[in-house]
Design a protein around this motif. Structure first.
Motif, mmCIF file in Angstrom:
data_model
loop_
_atom_site.group_PDB
_atom_site.id
_atom_site.type_symbol
_atom_site.label_atom_id
_atom_site.label_comp_id
_atom_site.label_asym_id
_atom_site.label_seq_id
_atom_site.Cartn_x
_atom_site.Cartn_y
_atom_site.Cartn_z
ATOM 1 N N LEU A 22 0.846 -1.190 0.000
ATOM 2 C CA LEU A 22 0.000 0.000 0.000
ATOM 3 C C LEU A 22 0.885 1.244 0.000
ATOM 4 O O LEU A 22 1.638 1.473 0.937
ATOM 5 C CB LEU A 22 -0.907 0.004 1.236
ATOM 6 N N VAL A 23 0.796 2.033 -1.080
ATOM 7 C CA VAL A 23 1.621 3.251 -1.174
ATOM 8 C C VAL A 23 0.770 4.517 -1.311
ATOM 9 O O VAL A 23 1.290 5.627 -1.219
ATOM 10 C CB VAL A 23 2.610 3.179 -2.360
ATOM 11 N N GLY A 24 -0.531 4.367 -1.537
ATOM 12 C CA GLY A 24 -1.362 5.556 -1.691
ATOM 13 C C GLY A 24 -2.769 5.163 -2.059
ATOM 14 O O GLY A 24 -3.077 3.985 -2.253
ATOM 15 N N TYR A 25 -3.637 6.164 -2.138
ATOM 16 C CA TYR A 25 -5.051 5.930 -2.432
ATOM 17 C C TYR A 25 -5.474 6.712 -3.674
ATOM 18 O O TYR A 25 -4.784 7.609 -4.135
ATOM 19 C CB TYR A 25 -5.915 6.381 -1.241
ATOM 20 N N GLY A 26 -6.651 6.352 -4.178
ATOM 21 C CA GLY A 26 -7.271 7.158 -5.230
ATOM 22 C C GLY A 26 -6.463 7.165 -6.517
ATOM 23 O O GLY A 26 -6.153 6.132 -7.092
ATOM 24 N N CYS A 27 -6.100 8.363 -6.959
ATOM 25 C CA CYS A 27 -5.497 8.551 -8.280
ATOM 26 C C CYS A 27 -3.982 8.373 -8.298
ATOM 27 O O CYS A 27 -3.331 8.832 -9.233
ATOM 28 C CB CYS A 27 -5.841 9.943 -8.806
ATOM 29 N N THR A 28 -3.417 7.743 -7.295
ATOM 30 C CA THR A 28 -1.959 7.632 -7.208
ATOM 31 C C THR A 28 -1.346 7.144 -8.514
ATOM 32 O O THR A 28 -0.462 7.782 -9.078
ATOM 33 C CB THR A 28 -1.564 6.686 -6.059
ATOM 34 N N THR A 29 -1.814 6.000 -9.011
ATOM 35 C CA THR A 29 -1.239 5.434 -10.233
ATOM 36 C C THR A 29 -1.731 6.164 -11.474
ATOM 37 O O THR A 29 -0.945 6.477 -12.376
ATOM 38 C CB THR A 29 -1.572 3.936 -10.329
ATOM 39 N N CYS A 30 -3.029 6.470 -11.523
ATOM 40 C CA CYS A 30 -3.594 7.101 -12.720
ATOM 41 C C CYS A 30 -2.950 8.450 -13.018
ATOM 42 O O CYS A 30 -2.896 8.885 -14.165
ATOM 43 C CB CYS A 30 -5.102 7.290 -12.552
ATOM 44 N N ILE A 31 -2.477 9.136 -11.985
ATOM 45 C CA ILE A 31 -1.908 10.462 -12.169
ATOM 46 C C ILE A 31 -0.383 10.407 -12.245
ATOM 47 O O ILE A 31 0.294 11.435 -12.328
ATOM 48 C CB ILE A 31 -2.380 11.403 -11.034
ATOM 49 N N GLY A 32 0.189 9.184 -12.215
ATOM 50 C CA GLY A 32 1.628 9.043 -12.387
ATOM 51 C C GLY A 32 2.432 9.165 -11.117
ATOM 52 O O GLY A 32 3.638 9.446 -11.166
ATOM 53 N N ASN A 33 1.810 8.937 -9.957
ATOM 54 C CA ASN A 33 2.514 9.097 -8.688
ATOM 55 C C ASN A 33 2.941 7.784 -8.046
ATOM 56 O O ASN A 33 3.198 7.733 -6.848
ATOM 57 C CB ASN A 33 1.640 9.880 -7.692
ATOM 58 N N SER A 34 2.989 6.716 -8.826
ATOM 59 C CA SER A 34 3.434 5.447 -8.253
ATOM 60 C C SER A 34 4.939 5.423 -8.011
ATOM 61 O O SER A 34 5.441 4.523 -7.361
ATOM 62 C CB SER A 34 3.056 4.281 -9.182
ATOM 63 N N GLY A 35 5.649 6.388 -8.563
ATOM 64 C CA GLY A 35 7.087 6.470 -8.334
ATOM 65 C C GLY A 35 7.882 5.980 -9.532
ATOM 66 O O GLY A 35 7.345 5.393 -10.468
ATOM 67 N N PRO A 36 9.194 6.214 -9.517
ATOM 68 C CA PRO A 36 10.045 5.844 -10.648
ATOM 69 C C PRO A 36 10.352 4.347 -10.687
ATOM 70 O O PRO A 36 10.190 3.638 -9.686
ATOM 71 C CB PRO A 36 11.325 6.646 -10.382
ATOM 72 N N LEU A 37 10.759 3.874 -11.837
ATOM 73 C CA LEU A 37 11.305 2.525 -11.936
ATOM 74 C C LEU A 37 12.673 2.501 -11.264
ATOM 75 O O LEU A 37 13.289 3.545 -11.045
ATOM 76 C CB LEU A 37 11.442 2.118 -13.407
#
Length: 423
Positions: A22-37
């Protein structure tokens, strides 16, 4: 709530065992906030210009949005995301290929681990209750200690902080007269971008991460923001200085005017030889000379998420006219709402069939008819380049009297403000 029912269902430890944390909620991935490779993978992708793919259970998959290194993003249900992760590759037939092997070396297939609807219902019914929602939402507006300790200004008028890099006073109403000035025709206009089909609002105004060497990244660095605190364009949308610099800055944008480049680049015709420059820098140079700008585009211009910044950034860059083969409905309306004139090529034609290279100087005549309460069906476009002038009647895509009012006022915000002032 998500944390609560994942933990109550017993899913959390198994997801974590597979590195689904668990790293975040809501638009974390959709908005590009999942973090770098990880750096090694990112370097390999960029060094060898690799096209790599991701699978996500979000609701957006535009190029460069999920991650700047990942060109192809596929949307799938959460269980399928886990299945692809177990397989570890994209070129897998999930119905017939094994996802992996058990401790005895026997193949394990998707059908072996996919739950039945009855099993899903049982977990949902035993893990989610109305009491959980009541407990979580009863004091949702109180916030945590960090939220409650934030200083809160008082007063009826918002106090703009000139040092803020998140929220700045926008320029839409600067020097705005009480009555709208007459709309004009355009002459001496230059092409800022020549684009192909299916250019999305994400290409126009990216919502994902901000590159350090981009105009927006340079702006933030100059204002003392550390790279780790750049956040995203989506989070910086209250700062027009960042958003203008990010307009047409999607790393996957291909501007035919600057062939061989990918990203927010164009050619600057204010300089001899028209060298390649960033879109923002070129727009600033044109603005200094008072040169209006044109965008040429193909089919379905502005498709995708209907974010207002795709139109705001376009207008603030100094673009006065967009000429496209066709428009996504909401983006066309948003352009008018920002005082940008949407024109359409004659039926069956586009920039290439008309012989437009983007090097030309444009004149648009007939716009002034709007001052007389008449909305013409077409306006005359003349493009002058190295050869004979190219002249055609472009369809004026101001489709309703209300849109004509917005355009005459310079945009919907000016129209609303003037209406309030009159009252």
């Amino acid at each position: 709530m998500v944390t609560d029912y994942y933990e109550k269902s017993g899913l959390t430890p198994y997801l974590e065992a597979l590195d689904f944390n668990l790293v975040g909620y809501g638009c974390t991935t959709c908005i590009g906030n999942s973090g770098p490779l990880i750096p090694e993978v990112s370097k390999a992708i960029n060094d060898h210009d690799l096209t790599v793919a991701s699978v996500l259970s979000g609701n957006r998959n535009f190029e460069g949005r999920i991650n700047p290194d990942v060109k192809m993003n596929y949307l799938a249900s959460p269980p399928l995301v886990v299945a692809y992760a177990l397989a570890g590759r994209m070129d897998v037939d999930l119905l017939n290929d094994a996802l992996g092997y058990d401790q005895a070396g026997q193949p394990v297939y998707l059908r072996d681990i996919w739950p039945t609807q009855a099993e899903v219902d049982e977990v949902v019914n035993s893990s989610i209750s109305s009491e959980m929602f009541i407990a979580r939402y009863s004091d949702v507006f109180a916030g945590d200690e960090a939220w409650r300790s934030l200083p809160t200004p008082v007063g009826e008028v918002f106090e703009w902080d000139p040092l803020s890099t998140y929220v700045r006073k926008p320029t839409y109403f600067e020097n705005m007269p009480a009555e709208p000035t007459p709309v004009t025709d355009y002459s001496g206009a230059r092409v800022l971008l020549k684009l192909g089909d299916s250019v999305t609002t994400d290409h126009i105004s990216p919502a994902g991460s901000i590159k350090a060497d981009s105009p927006a990244g340079s702006y933030l660095t100059e204002h003392g923001v550390a790279r780790n605190d750049f956040n995203s364009y989506g989070s910086r949308r209250g700062n027009h200085e960042v958003m203008i610099r990010g307009t047409f800055a999607n790393i996957r944008l291909r501007n035919q005017l600057a062939a061989g480049t990918e990203g927010g680049f164009t050619r600057d015709f204010t300089v001899e030889g028209a060298p390649v420059a960033t879109v923002y820098d070129a727009a600033q140079a044109y603005a200094a000379q008072g040169t209006p700008l044109v965008v040429l585009a193909g089919k379905e211009y502005g498709s995708g998420s209907s974010r207002d910044w795709a139109a705001k950034g376009t207008a603030l860059l100094g673009v006065k006219v967009v000429i496209a083969e066709s428009y996504e409905r909401i983006h066309r309306s948003n352009l008018i709402g920002m005082g940008v004139l949407p024109l359409q090529f004659p039926e069956g034609h586009n920039a290439d069939t008309m012989g437009l290279s983007g090097d030309e100087t444009f004149t648009v005549e007939g716009v002034t008819e709007l001052n007389h309460g008449h909305t013409p069906r077409t306006v005359k476009v003349t493009a002058v380049g190295a050869g004979a002038p190219i002249v055609f009647d472009a369809v004026l895509r101001i489709d309703t009297p209300g849109e004509a009012d917005y355009y005459r006022n310079g945009g919907i915000m000016q129209y609303v403000l003037r209406s309030l002032l009159k009252k």
